[in-house]
Design a protein around this motif. Structure first.
Motif, mmCIF file in Angstrom:
data_model
loop_
_atom_site.group_PDB
_atom_site.id
_atom_site.type_symbol
_atom_site.label_atom_id
_atom_site.label_comp_id
_atom_site.label_asym_id
_atom_site.label_seq_id
_atom_site.Cartn_x
_atom_site.Cartn_y
_atom_site.Cartn_z
ATOM 1 N N LEU A 105 0.829 -1.191 0.000
ATOM 2 C CA LEU A 105 0.000 0.000 0.000
ATOM 3 C C LEU A 105 0.867 1.246 0.000
ATOM 4 O O LEU A 105 2.005 1.225 0.485
ATOM 5 C CB LEU A 105 -0.911 0.020 1.235
ATOM 6 C CG LEU A 105 -1.860 -1.171 1.410
ATOM 7 C CD1 LEU A 105 -2.634 -1.038 2.717
ATOM 8 C CD2 LEU A 105 -2.824 -1.274 0.235
ATOM 9 N N ASN A 106 0.329 2.367 -0.544
ATOM 10 C CA ASN A 106 1.080 3.613 -0.490
ATOM 11 C C ASN A 106 0.974 4.210 0.909
ATOM 12 O O ASN A 106 0.227 3.728 1.763
ATOM 13 C CB ASN A 106 0.606 4.599 -1.571
ATOM 14 C CG ASN A 106 -0.877 4.939 -1.450
ATOM 15 O OD1 ASN A 106 -1.422 4.996 -0.346
ATOM 16 N ND2 ASN A 106 -1.518 5.160 -2.586
ATOM 17 N N GLN A 107 1.719 5.278 1.139
ATOM 18 C CA GLN A 107 1.824 5.837 2.482
ATOM 19 C C GLN A 107 0.476 6.352 2.986
ATOM 20 O O GLN A 107 0.133 6.187 4.157
ATOM 21 C CB GLN A 107 2.858 6.969 2.495
ATOM 22 C CG GLN A 107 3.119 7.554 3.871
ATOM 23 C CD GLN A 107 3.664 6.527 4.855
ATOM 24 O OE1 GLN A 107 4.470 5.674 4.489
ATOM 25 N NE2 GLN A 107 3.219 6.583 6.104
ATOM 26 N N ARG A 108 -0.305 6.972 2.120
ATOM 27 C CA ARG A 108 -1.595 7.509 2.556
ATOM 28 C C ARG A 108 -2.539 6.393 2.976
ATOM 29 O O ARG A 108 -3.261 6.512 3.965
ATOM 30 C CB ARG A 108 -2.224 8.353 1.439
ATOM 31 C CG ARG A 108 -3.487 9.052 1.891
ATOM 32 C CD ARG A 108 -3.889 10.133 0.926
ATOM 33 N NE ARG A 108 -2.868 11.141 0.767
ATOM 34 C CZ ARG A 108 -2.629 12.108 1.644
ATOM 35 N NH1 ARG A 108 -3.342 12.169 2.761
ATOM 36 N NH2 ARG A 108 -1.691 12.999 1.431
ATOM 37 N N ALA A 109 -2.537 5.294 2.222
ATOM 38 C CA ALA A 109 -3.391 4.174 2.592
ATOM 39 C C ALA A 109 -2.968 3.575 3.919
ATOM 40 O O ALA A 109 -3.802 3.147 4.724
ATOM 41 C CB ALA A 109 -3.367 3.110 1.492
ATOM 42 N N LEU A 110 -1.666 3.564 4.181
ATOM 43 C CA LEU A 110 -1.178 3.022 5.446
ATOM 44 C C LEU A 110 -1.562 3.907 6.627
ATOM 45 O O LEU A 110 -1.877 3.412 7.713
ATOM 46 C CB LEU A 110 0.344 2.856 5.389
ATOM 47 C CG LEU A 110 0.874 1.752 4.449
ATOM 48 C CD1 LEU A 110 2.387 1.832 4.370
ATOM 49 C CD2 LEU A 110 0.439 0.380 4.939
ATOM 50 N N THR A 111 -1.549 5.216 6.426
ATOM 51 C CA THR A 111 -1.821 6.126 7.537
ATOM 52 C C THR A 111 -3.310 6.404 7.732
ATOM 53 O O THR A 111 -3.769 6.564 8.863
ATOM 54 C CB THR A 111 -1.082 7.457 7.327
ATOM 55 O OG1 THR A 111 -1.473 8.026 6.062
ATOM 56 C CG2 THR A 111 0.419 7.239 7.333
#
Length: 398
Positions: A105-111
């Protein structure tokens, strides 16, 4: 499945005073709500993943999915009204999803987490949603929800979609009230460009309404929920069962359904432009154009198919938008704005200039469609205190 109806003889018009009894919150509570979206600043993850329980410990296997559709010569496809199985939408922690299935997942999806949409195992007609979200041209549109990946748990298919932290349009209305005129026109412009991308690939959305318009973290619109979408031929009448020239649809959301849909007539992309006209009217007035009692479905259907739209006093100062709405709500699909796509006449309509009006917190720019396409005219500029995530319970996949 949303409310449905069919046209019949017209009834007397209800007075405008009856319409005032229908608040936007009451109307919004009657329709099903779903919300997902993306932030164009984050690079998309382009893999489509198939995850089975036995290989979930080692990561996901990349598999290209094909829809097996039996072709048959036909010019118009008649669609079934009923669907079997149930869909489920919920928020999921990105770290949990990545840890459980090895999904990248990209960073935004992770956060911020992701939205998981569990598709019905069997549906009639078969859902086009995965095909729409995997289409390369549609994926490039900044106004269409992004598909992060697809995970399969045993025989159950789950779409992993990016989270839209501002929620859908009804959520925004409840949190901060109606949009301003300029915000409304920027919203209509972004939805128009999203529809243009869909239609260019032959897809009819079929259920444009406030619950299916979301806002990403940058304050831009995202079209979601393609569960009722159907595909038709774009520029040729070489019709097949998988790509008919037109469809006859008996489903959708009644208040946003066009006369040809309610009359069960063969139709194409024009029904989406009608729904945009209803949406634009509702964004300004807080009400749909139909003044019949909300529980009298047949009367609403009759009004949509036979009665002229009544514009309240709030529209008196914006004749350009009234003209645009009238064009979108033309009962004859061949005369409806948008029936020929986003042609020069539609894009040059004077109502779009109202999108450049300055709002508090937004720097006014000269209006142009290229600025909209580049996402330089955000609709929302202030963070909302209520996150979309709170509309969903935390859930992990089996």
């Amino acid at each position: 499945m949303s409310e449905r109806g069919s046209s019949s003889a017209s009834g007397p018009r209800r007075g405008a005073e009856e319409a005032t009894e229908r608040t936007q919150v009451q109307r919004a509570s009657e329709a099903r709500s779903s919300a997902v979206g993306k932030d164009a600043s984050e690079p998309p993850c382009n893999e489509v993943l198939t995850v089975n329980e036995q290989d979930s410990q080692e990561g996901a296997e990349v598999v290209a999915k094909e829809v097996d559709v039996k072709e048959a010569e036909t010019d118009v496809q008649v669609l079934e009204e009923e669907q079997e199985g149930e869909e489920e939408v919920f928020w999921c922690c990105g770290l949990s999803l990545a840890g459980q299935f090895g999904v990248r997942l990209n960073q935004r999806a992770l956060t911020e987490g992701v939205i998981i949409k569990r598709l019905a195992e069997e549906s009639k007609p078969p859902s086009q949603e995965l095909d729409v979200l995997q289409n390369e041209v549609i994926r490039k549109s900044p106004f269409i929800v992004d598909l992060v990946c697809v995970v399969h748990v045993e025989s159950c298919k789950h779409l992993v979609l990016e989270n839209c932290v501002f929620g859908d349009l009804t959520h925004v209305w409840k949190a901060r009230g109606l949009l301003t005129i300029s915000q409304t026109m920027r919203l209509a412009a972004e939805v128009s460009l999203g529809l243009e991308a869909l239609h260019s690939q032959g897809y009819i959305h079929g259920d444009i309404k406030p619950e299916n318009i979301c806002f990403d973290v940058s304050g831009h619109a995202k079209i979601i929920d393609f569960g009722l979408s159907q595909v038709v031929q774009v520029a040729t009448r070489a019709a097949t069962r998988s790509k008919p020239w037109a469809v006859v649809r008996g489903s959708g959301t009644l208040n946003y359904a066009s006369p040809e849909v309610l009359s069960r007539e063969a139709h194409r992309f024009e029904c989406d432009w009608w729904a945009l006209g209803v949406l634009l009217f509702e964004c300004i007035s807080g009400l749909t154009p139909w003044t019949a009692p909300v529980d009298d479905l047949q009367a609403i259907c009759d009004e949509i198919c036979t009665q002229d739209v009544f514009f309240q006093d709030v529209f008196d100062s914006i004749p350009e938008i009234v003209n645009l709405i009238r064009g979108l709500l033309q009962r004859n699909p061949a005369q409806r704005f948008g029936c020929s796509g986003l042609c020069g006449a539609f894009k040059a309509h004077p109502a779009w200039a109202l999108a450049a009006t300055a709002d508090a917190g937004i720097v006014s720019k000269v209006w142009s469609w290229s600025l909209v396409q580049r996402r330089e005219l955000p609709i929302l500029s202030e963070a909302l205190t209520v996150s979309l995530q709170k509309n969903f319970s935390y859930t992990t996949l089996p």
